[in-house]
Scaffold this motif. Sequence first.
Motif: not given
Lengths: 396, 418
Positions: A295-301
Motif C-alpha cells: 500500500a506504500l509502494a510507488n505512490q505519489a503523495f
Amino acid sequence: MKYIFPLLSILMFLLQSCELTTPAAPQENELLDGPLEGLSMEQQTQFLRGDIAFNDDIFTVEKGLGPIFVSNSCGSCHAGDGKGNPFITFTRFGQNDTTGNHFLEQGGPQLQHKAIPGYQPERIPSGASSSDLLAPAVTGLGFLDAVSDADLIALSDPDDVDGDGISGRPHWNNIRDYVAPRPNTITKNGKYLSRFGKKGAAYDLLDQTANAYNQDMGITSLFEPLDPYSGLEEDPEVNTQTVNDVVTYLKMLKAPLPRNQDDTQVKAGKLIFSQIQCAACHTPTLQTGHSPIEALANQAFHPYTDLLLHDMGPELDDGYTEGYALTAEWKTPPLWGLGLSADAQGGSYFLLHDGRARSIEEAILMHGGEAEQAKQGYVELAETEKQQLLKFLESL
Amino acid sequence: MKIFTSISPRPIRVVSGLLFLFASASIQAQGLDTLIQRVSADTSTSMLNMDAVYNRPFLTVEKMPVALGGYLEANTLYQSEAGVSEGLSFQARRLTIFMSASINKRIKFLSEMEFEDGTKEIGIEFAALDVSFHPALNFRGGIIMNPIGAFNQNHDGPKWEFVERPDVAVNLLPATWSNAGFGVYGKTYKGDWILGYEAYLTNGFNNNIIDNEASKTFLPAAKENERRFEESSNGQPLLTGKVSIKNRKIGEIGLSYMGGVYNKFEEDGLTLDEKRRVDVVAIDWNTTMQKTGTYIVGELVYTWVDVPSTYTQQFGSKQKGVFIDVVQPILKKSIFDWDNATLNLAARFDYVDWNLGTFKETNADIGDVLWAITPAISFRPSSQTVFRLNYRYQWQKDLLNNAPAKSASWLFGFSSYF
C-alpha cells in the motif's frame, strides 16, 4: 399478559436502535490516526499490535520507566498521533556545531527532566546550548520513509545553483549499528541520507523509535541497551517484537487527508502557496519507491516537505544542533495534517519546532533565512489573499 | 482491576464446603421450605448507610447461628465509540456470597466473598468480627470496608437501578476498597434523628496510585497490591472516619475522610523518598421524597495527593468527582402476578476529573475528565431482584483537553439476592 406486548415491542425497538443511539464515526479526513488503505489482514493485525504498544502501553516503574524520563508512553507525547503540546517538551542540549555533542558524558543529548519518586531529574549542564522541541505528528511517516534517496537528492540545491535563494541540502549523517540501510541507498563519504527528526538526524523509523523508547522513557532494548540514568547496559525493558511492531505501526499510519479541496478560497490559496515560493521547500508532492508494504509502494503523495535541511535564519537558531546540521538549519516539516494539529494539541495551535507560534500566520511570520523571501511574499499579499492562503493551509 | 487476595481455589473450596454442610443439615431434617427461613433486609428508617453490610437478606436454618446470603448479577453490553463497536457481550459481573454468624448475642461475624467476571478475580471484600459494648461503641476488626463515601459500604448490585457502578466510586475512589484493620463505630438516636460514626485504622495505599497503567493519579490502582491484607506498604496506617446524621423524615447525609502516607518512603532504615500523603473527603446523601416517592442518592468526593514536583503532570494532585442518582417509581402493583412489583424510571449523572489544575507551561486547563448520563428503566418483581435497562452516554476528554471522545452503551441485566 397486557404487559407482554408493550415489553416485547420496547425490546425489539431497542435492539433495532442500538446503532442509531451510539455516536457516529467522524469523517475520515477529520482524523489524523488510522491505518493505510489497502493493508492485508496480516498487516492489519501487525498494525493493531503496534497501535496498542504505541497508544496503550504505559510504562511504570515496575516495567522500567526512568528512573529519569520525559514521558511514560509514546501516545502521551503524540496524542491522537498528532503534534505534541508544550507540557511535554523534549529539550536537547550539548551540541552547537558539526563536531558532535560534547555533553554526552553529562546526559546529552536529551534532557530527561522528569524522574520517578525518590530520584532527581537531569538539569542542563552549565555552558551547554539547548533547544526545546515538540513531538511531531506521526501520521504518514511510512510514505516519507519510502521516498528514495535519489529523489531527495534531486530536490536539493546545496549551492543554490538556481539562484532562488533556497539551498536545501540532505542531512548526511552516521547511522546506528542496528539500522539497516534502505535498498538503493546513496552514501556520501560513508554517511547516509537521514530524514527524520526536527534536524533530520535520524535515518529511519527504527532509529527514531528505539531512541525514543530509550531517551524519552528510559526504556532499554536490544537496540539501545544503555540506561540513560546509569549509563550502564541493562536487560531489555521492551522486547524487540514490540519495537518492531511500533515501527510497523508508524509505517502503516495513513497520510493525513486534505479537506475542502473544492472550495474556491482553498484553490486560490493553493496557487498563492506556489507563487510566493512556499512550495520551494514545502514540496507538495513526493513519490515513494519500492516498499515491502504494498500500500506504500510507488505512490505519489502530498506531504508538503522536501525532507531537506534549510537555514531558517537567526530567529529560529537556538544554538543547538544534531548530526551535521548547522544550528540555524531545520528540516522542512511536512504541512499535511496542519489544519488538524490543534485538535490534538488541546484545541489551539503550537507550531514551529518548539510550539512558539500560536497560529499558522505567526508561524509564517517567524520564518527567516532561506524562507525570508517567502515570508515577505506573504506580508505583501492583500488581506483576502492572506486569508485564502491560510484557508489552504488549514485544509491540509 | 479487583484483586484482593491470592487467586487460589482455596476460597472456592471453603465456600463450597460451608454450603454443603449448610445444605446437609437442612436435608437431614425436614422439608426445606420449613427449615430455611429468609431474613429480609431491614427496611425501617432506623438504618444508616453504615449498616448496609449487615442489612442484607440472609437464609438461616432453624436456630443455627450461621446465616448465608449473596447476590448474582449479569448483563449484556453493547458499546460503541466514535462509530466503532466491539459488538454484543454478555457479562457475568459478580457472584457474591455472604456468611454471617452470631458467636454471641453481642459478638457477630460477617464475611463477603466476591467472584468477579467469573473466576477472574476472587476476593474477600469483608471479613470482620463485630463486638458490641454499647450501641454507641462497637469494635470491628478484620478485613473491613473503609467508610469513605457511601457506595463503598453499600454496593450490593440489587440495591441499585444501574448496571455500572458510579464512576466516582470505582474510578476515583477504589470501591470496593477494603483493608485489614481495626476500629470502632456506633450509633445514637434521639427522636427522628440518628447519629452514627465510624473510625478505623487500616493498611492503605501504596506508590501504585501515582505509578500505574491508567497513566493518571488513580486510587483504584492500589487494589493491585495483593499484599495489603498481609502488611502495610509503608508502616503508616490509613485513617478512615465518617460521621452520618439522619432524620427519618428527611434523609441522611454523611461526611467522611480518609488519609495517610501512601508511599514507601523508607526500607531497611534507608530513606527512599519524602513521606507523601493522600487525603480524601467525601460527602454522601440519600433521601426519599415522601410525596412522590422519588429516591435521590449521591456522593461528592475530593482527593488531594502529594505528587513529586519532578514527576510528570499526567499525575494530578487534586481530583474531584460526583454522582447523583434519581429514581422515580412509576408503577407499584401486581405485575405478571408478582405482588408489589415495581417499575422505576431512573437517571444517573457521573462526573470525574482526575486532574484538576492547569499546565505549568501553557496555563491551559488540564483535561482528563469524564462525564456521563445514564437514563434507566428498572423492574423489581420483588425488592430483592432487579432487572435493569440502562443507556449510558459518556464524554471523556484526554489530558490535553482535546474534544471529548463520545461513547454510548446499552446495558440490560439483572441483579438479585439469593
